[in-house]
Design a protein around this motif. Structure first.
Motif, mmCIF file in Angstrom:
data_model
loop_
_atom_site.group_PDB
_atom_site.id
_atom_site.type_symbol
_atom_site.label_atom_id
_atom_site.label_comp_id
_atom_site.label_asym_id
_atom_site.label_seq_id
_atom_site.Cartn_x
_atom_site.Cartn_y
_atom_site.Cartn_z
ATOM 1 N N ASN A 4 5.554 -12.230 -15.972
ATOM 2 C CA ASN A 4 5.178 -10.874 -16.122
ATOM 3 C C ASN A 4 4.598 -10.850 -15.308
ATOM 4 O O ASN A 4 2.927 -10.150 -15.484
ATOM 5 N N ALA A 41 13.333 9.808 -3.865
ATOM 6 C CA ALA A 41 12.749 9.259 -2.470
ATOM 7 C C ALA A 41 13.403 10.004 -1.918
ATOM 8 O O ALA A 41 13.298 10.047 -0.507
ATOM 9 N N ARG A 42 15.311 9.574 -1.998
ATOM 10 C CA ARG A 42 16.510 10.283 -1.100
ATOM 11 C C ARG A 42 16.074 11.750 -0.791
ATOM 12 O O ARG A 42 16.695 12.387 0.929
ATOM 13 N N SER A 45 15.230 2.020 -13.134
ATOM 14 C CA SER A 45 14.532 2.482 -12.330
ATOM 15 C C SER A 45 14.597 2.839 -11.421
ATOM 16 O O SER A 45 13.444 3.472 -10.072
ATOM 17 N N GLY A 46 15.081 1.970 -10.689
ATOM 18 C CA GLY A 46 14.384 1.805 -9.120
ATOM 19 C C GLY A 46 15.731 2.458 -8.532
ATOM 20 O O GLY A 46 15.695 3.000 -7.709
ATOM 21 N N LEU A 51 11.227 1.193 -2.110
ATOM 22 C CA LEU A 51 12.196 1.465 -2.467
ATOM 23 C C LEU A 51 13.694 2.289 -1.499
ATOM 24 O O LEU A 51 14.736 1.890 -1.172
ATOM 25 N N GLN A 63 14.295 -3.641 -9.446
ATOM 26 C CA GLN A 63 14.096 -2.806 -8.573
ATOM 27 C C GLN A 63 14.764 -2.804 -7.176
ATOM 28 O O GLN A 63 16.236 -1.571 -7.113
ATOM 29 N N THR A 118 0.865 -1.476 -0.136
ATOM 30 C CA THR A 118 0.164 -0.628 0.062
ATOM 31 C C THR A 118 0.831 1.281 -0.151
ATOM 32 O O THR A 118 0.044 2.209 -0.676
ATOM 33 N N GLU A 119 2.348 0.826 -0.197
ATOM 34 C CA GLU A 119 2.911 2.354 0.228
ATOM 35 C C GLU A 119 3.158 2.885 -1.320
ATOM 36 O O GLU A 119 3.102 1.409 -1.964
ATOM 37 N N SER A 120 4.121 3.607 -1.266
ATOM 38 C CA SER A 120 3.989 4.157 -2.589
ATOM 39 C C SER A 120 5.897 3.516 -3.246
ATOM 40 O O SER A 120 6.515 3.076 -2.310
ATOM 41 N N ILE A 170 14.348 6.272 -9.131
ATOM 42 C CA ILE A 170 13.159 6.270 -7.932
ATOM 43 C C ILE A 170 14.171 6.292 -6.503
ATOM 44 O O ILE A 170 13.443 7.217 -5.797
ATOM 45 N N ALA A 171 15.128 5.482 -6.259
ATOM 46 C CA ALA A 171 15.360 5.608 -5.044
ATOM 47 C C ALA A 171 16.006 6.914 -4.923
ATOM 48 O O ALA A 171 16.111 7.607 -3.457
ATOM 49 N N ASP A 228 2.331 7.833 -7.603
ATOM 50 C CA ASP A 228 2.269 7.063 -7.514
ATOM 51 C C ASP A 228 2.074 6.734 -5.806
ATOM 52 O O ASP A 228 3.191 6.553 -4.606
ATOM 53 N N THR A 229 1.131 6.686 -4.882
ATOM 54 C CA THR A 229 0.881 7.393 -3.515
ATOM 55 C C THR A 229 1.063 5.396 -3.290
ATOM 56 O O THR A 229 0.853 4.845 -1.996
ATOM 57 N N GLY A 230 0.552 4.407 -4.310
ATOM 58 C CA GLY A 230 0.670 2.856 -4.092
ATOM 59 C C GLY A 230 -0.767 2.479 -3.584
ATOM 60 O O GLY A 230 -0.963 1.467 -3.249
ATOM 61 N N LYS A 231 -1.808 3.499 -3.045
ATOM 62 C CA LYS A 231 -2.740 3.545 -2.346
ATOM 63 C C LYS A 231 -3.436 3.147 -3.732
ATOM 64 O O LYS A 231 -4.063 3.823 -4.299
ATOM 65 N N THR A 234 7.222 9.979 -7.167
ATOM 66 C CA THR A 234 7.404 9.569 -8.471
ATOM 67 C C THR A 234 6.025 9.033 -8.019
ATOM 68 O O THR A 234 4.709 8.419 -8.036
ATOM 69 N N MET A 270 7.377 -0.485 -15.633
ATOM 70 C CA MET A 270 7.988 -1.471 -16.642
ATOM 71 C C MET A 270 6.931 -2.467 -16.271
ATOM 72 O O MET A 270 6.257 -3.251 -15.733
ATOM 73 N N PHE A 271 6.968 -3.153 -18.139
ATOM 74 C CA PHE A 271 6.364 -4.680 -17.761
ATOM 75 C C PHE A 271 7.225 -6.044 -18.072
ATOM 76 O O PHE A 271 8.268 -5.989 -18.628
#
Lengths: 200, 200
Positions: free
Chosen positions: A76, B95-96, B87-88, A47, A85, A40-42, B91-92, B165-168, B101, B71-72
């Protein structure tokens, strides 16, 4: 002695283990943890949990090498991509501190610690418990997996500086590592392998 | 105004673009680059090239948001896993610095800049060139792709704080973003959409 930090990557559960391995192959667990966050987190938050944990442990334990399971995208699924990631973040954290990364396939890890590339998780956990002389098996499985990766890396070549992912696919040592054939060994490596045979 | 840094991830060629997008949808290219390293380098080195480039540009350009193509894993190739790792790392890095993102699918990006989710690379490059009033098309394709991701994110919701992308997964805004259905809009968003319709 070689100090290896190993990562069983994942966003929900990421196993991180630090193991000291002596030249006589004896291994001692320094520390092990499982970090992660719910789906549920972004993705940024998820990461950064791994990024911060790696940074903290790299400073705290000053490992010589990072060892990570080599990923294969077999399905996939978002899980596979998230795991990739996470592994990228762990490798980059180590690279920032000039710590080289070794990549091992799951079957290389299983073969190194159990003797069989198709061993199941229970066998791996049992052997890790025995190798480290632990009173109780490490839990959860992600913790045991990370420990197994560290041991496998040190035993299979880390102590010689082999097995690091230099990226040079054509080097004999690396080819050997990924094809399971003997490499062009240095005299020291030949001595070591002979000692290994005697020990078996 | 929204400043978006966007990444078209890859180990060999990683496109990074910074674009300013005004409330009237006009977009200005701030900077664009393609970084990367050959496959003969170690994975640690390759990821740190991206890590350092991101760090440098995040400090230099102070973007509001990071936008990355979702990504897929469609093929079992090392390239896909390397791209996910890249990509990871991007994004990290964001996030730091507490930069959120947004993840966009390739078809969302194409639809946003060309009107068609199945547009080809040439169309995307042509539209990006037009939108930014560039004299010559951005090259290579990875540069144009990164720019398109930045524009698509800002146009499709970034200016409202939607589309992050809040992940929610259950939030109406996010569900809408990934199902292409109208969200529960705020009054400001309704005004914006009405203005968009008038402009068309």
């Amino acid at each position: 002695m070689l100090r290896v930090i190993a990562v069983d990557p994942g966003l929900t559960r990421c196993g991180i283990a630090v193991v000291d391995i002596a030249a006589n192959r004896s291994a001692q667990l320094v520390d092990v943890t499982v970090v992660g966050s719910p789906g549920t987190e972004s993705i940024g938050h998820r990461l950064s949990v791994i990024d911060r944990a790696m940074d903290e442990w790299l400073v705290k334990y000053q490992p010589d090498h990072l060892a990570v399971e080599r990923m294969f995208a077999q399905h996939n699924t978002p899980t596979v991509m998230g795991t990739a990631q996470a592994s990228g973040v762990a490798i980059a954290a180590a690279a920032r501190k000039d710590i080289p990364t070794a990549l091992l396939t799951p079957s290389e890890v299983k073969a190194a610690v159990t003797g069989s590339g198709s061993a199941d998780k229970q066998q791996v956990t049992a052997m890790v418990t025995r190798i480290l002389n632990l009173e109780t098996p490490p839990k959860p499985a992600d913790a045991a997996d990370a420990i197994a990766v560290a041991i496998a890396h040190a035993w299979r070549g880390g102590l010689f500086g082999r097995g690091l992912d230099t990226g040079k696919l054509t080097s004999p040592a690396r080819k050997s590592r990924f094809e399971n054939k003997p490499a062009n060994l240095t005299p020291a490596q030949k001595l070591w392998l002979a000692a290994e045979k005697r020990a078996k």
